[in-house]
Design a protein around this motif. Structure first.
Motif, PDB file in Angstrom:
ATOM      1  N   LEU A   1      -2.772 -29.408   6.992  1.00  0.00           N
ATOM      2  CA  LEU A   1      -3.559 -30.617   7.277  1.00  0.00           C
ATOM      3  C   LEU A   1      -3.062 -31.539   6.654  1.00  0.00           C
ATOM      4  CD1 LEU A   1      -7.178 -28.840   6.592  1.00  0.00           C
ATOM      5  CD2 LEU A   1      -6.616 -29.891   8.839  1.00  0.00           C
TER       6      LEU A   1
ATOM      7  N   PHE B   1     -14.615 -32.052  10.368  1.00  0.00           N
ATOM      8  CA  PHE B   1     -14.874 -30.538  10.253  1.00  0.00           C
ATOM      9  C   PHE B   1     -16.083 -30.119  10.806  1.00  0.00           C
ATOM     10  CE2 PHE B   1     -11.830 -31.927   6.504  1.00  0.00           C
ATOM     11  CZ  PHE B   1     -10.812 -30.994   7.059  1.00  0.00           C
ATOM     12  N   GLY B   2     -16.131 -28.843  11.096  1.00  0.00           N
ATOM     13  CA  GLY B   2     -17.435 -28.355  11.496  1.00  0.00           C
ATOM     14  C   GLY B   2     -17.748 -26.960  10.799  1.00  0.00           C
ATOM     15  N   SER B   3     -18.749 -26.056  11.357  1.00  0.00           N
ATOM     16  CA  SER B   3     -18.983 -24.909  10.785  1.00  0.00           C
ATOM     17  C   SER B   3     -17.790 -23.775  10.741  1.00  0.00           C
ATOM     18  CB  SER B   3     -20.278 -24.557  11.574  1.00  0.00           C
ATOM     19  OG  SER B   3     -19.749 -23.810  12.915  1.00  0.00           O
ATOM     20  N   LEU B   4     -18.170 -22.889  10.110  1.00  0.00           N
ATOM     21  CA  LEU B   4     -17.049 -21.817   9.703  1.00  0.00           C
ATOM     22  C   LEU B   4     -17.617 -20.662   9.295  1.00  0.00           C
ATOM     23  CD1 LEU B   4     -14.777 -23.958   7.126  1.00  0.00           C
ATOM     24  CD2 LEU B   4     -14.155 -23.233   9.374  1.00  0.00           C
TER      25      LEU B   4
ATOM     26  N   ASP C   1     -15.793 -19.619   3.692  1.00  0.00           N
ATOM     27  CA  ASP C   1     -15.050 -20.422   2.972  1.00  0.00           C
ATOM     28  C   ASP C   1     -13.549 -20.508   3.485  1.00  0.00           C
ATOM     29  OD1 ASP C   1     -17.669 -20.997   1.768  1.00  0.00           O
ATOM     30  OD2 ASP C   1     -16.889 -20.666  -0.148  1.00  0.00           O
ATOM     31  N   VAL C   2     -12.925 -21.851   3.457  1.00  0.00           N
ATOM     32  CA  VAL C   2     -11.540 -21.760   3.692  1.00  0.00           C
ATOM     33  C   VAL C   2     -10.872 -22.312   2.437  1.00  0.00           C
ATOM     34  CG1 VAL C   2      -9.647 -22.425   5.086  1.00  0.00           C
ATOM     35  CG2 VAL C   2     -11.593 -21.534   6.102  1.00  0.00           C
ATOM     36  N   ARG C   3     -10.247 -21.641   1.702  1.00  0.00           N
ATOM     37  CA  ARG C   3      -9.577 -22.213   0.547  1.00  0.00           C
ATOM     38  C   ARG C   3      -8.151 -22.824   1.032  1.00  0.00           C
ATOM     39  NH1 ARG C   3     -12.122 -22.587  -4.250  1.00  0.00           N
ATOM     40  NH2 ARG C   3     -14.121 -21.462  -3.908  1.00  0.00           N
ATOM     41  N   LEU C   4      -7.807 -24.114   0.431  1.00  0.00           N
ATOM     42  CA  LEU C   4      -6.777 -24.673   0.620  1.00  0.00           C
ATOM     43  C   LEU C   4      -5.937 -24.815  -0.472  1.00  0.00           C
ATOM     44  CD1 LEU C   4      -8.660 -27.471   2.759  1.00  0.00           C
ATOM     45  CD2 LEU C   4      -7.579 -25.745   3.663  1.00  0.00           C
TER      46      LEU C   4
ATOM     47  N   TYR D   1      -2.645 -30.627   2.730  1.00  0.00           N
ATOM     48  CA  TYR D   1      -2.988 -29.053   2.288  1.00  0.00           C
ATOM     49  C   TYR D   1      -2.509 -28.107   3.279  1.00  0.00           C
ATOM     50  CZ  TYR D   1      -6.856 -31.705  -0.019  1.00  0.00           C
ATOM     51  OH  TYR D   1      -7.750 -32.556  -0.860  1.00  0.00           O
TER      52      TYR D   1
END
Lengths: 174, 174
Positions: free
Chosen positions: A127, A143-146, A149-152, A169
């Motif tokens: 990104l 960004f939207g719902s996931l 969690d997404v760690r970068l 990222y």
């Protein structure tokens, strides 16, 4: 395969106003901030129907001679495009696999809904976000719902005299 | 008068999860990133009821001996606070004026709803945002709707080994 996002947002995280306009971004794209270098590195662009409709209205086709894939299950008039365009529909993973099979290994994923779909499926590797110093209050969010969690991993950040702050990222696990 | 915000967010712009928790932020606050220096510079904190309830649950009162003003028109049990706390209600401009009259010139505005209210009224001078490299998908957003675009001046950005990216902005016209 590498799937990348290169996108400008307002400081409050919007890539466009609700009507699709992005007059809050610098009119000329701002000072050079790596778009040319970025697009030179990709084999194909994957965009949604909304982004396709938006760029059709541009005086100049922004994707040069790159392969452009528009994701839509609806009928689309591709003849209005000034570049090489094809249409696909299906799940992000299948799209990525199909593009890889036909020689496109480095993909630029663009457009709010499309980016969100690919992120949700864990299909974004990198990104690059360029934040413009303005708050617009509402619009189309990057960004939207996931599902979780997404760690970068933060790779680097640079700033520009105009006040733009750009960060790259890596999405962990890719 | 100077009104400042010093806040940590996820990369997708949330200051807390929907239930008020912020387990996605580094457990120990992350490496030192200026909070001590920032809070040393303010005379008083202005927080909302939600933030007050949240910090009451902390093992340590995070505001030291600073003057803390909780904005709420409802009845509040201030006795549970481990620091100096008073309650006020009213429009942001009146709050700021009242605090200035009683000797608090440098205010730290904290809490999602409170920050948004003050931003909408043009009553935030400086924003220090520390972005943590994680996407959480949903939560309590830092920013909200605005009556018009708010242009900001980017002052500086610095990065940390943990991947946090911190930027300070001046809100134009202040």
């Amino acid at each position: 395969m590498t799937t990348s996002v290169f996108v400008g947002t307002s400081l409050d995280g919007f890539i466009a106003r609700k009507d699709g306009s992005f007059d809050f971004l610098p009119a000329d794209g701002g000072e050079p901030h790596g778009y040319e270098e970025f697009i030179a590195m990709v084999d194909a662009l994957v965009i949604g129907r909304h982004t396709f409709e938006t760029v059709l209205a541009f005086s100049e086709w922004p994707y040069g001679s790159k392969r452009v894939v528009v994701l839509s299950s609806r009928e689309l008039d591709l003849s209005r495009a000034k570049g090489v365009v094809e249409q696909m529909s299906g799940a992000p993973a299948a799209i990525v696999e199909s593009l890889a099979m036909s020689g496109s290994q480095r993909l630029y994923i663009d457009g709010g809904i499309t980016i969100q779909r690919f992120l949700r499926e864990g299909l974004i590797d990198r990104l690059v976000i360029t934040r413009v110093p303005v708050l617009i209050g509402e619009g189309i969010p990057l960004f939207g719902s996931l599902p979780h969690d997404v760690r970068l991993q933060h790779l680097w950040t640079r700033t520009f005299p105009s006040g733009m702050v750009q960060s790259e990222y890596r999405v962990n696990g890719h």
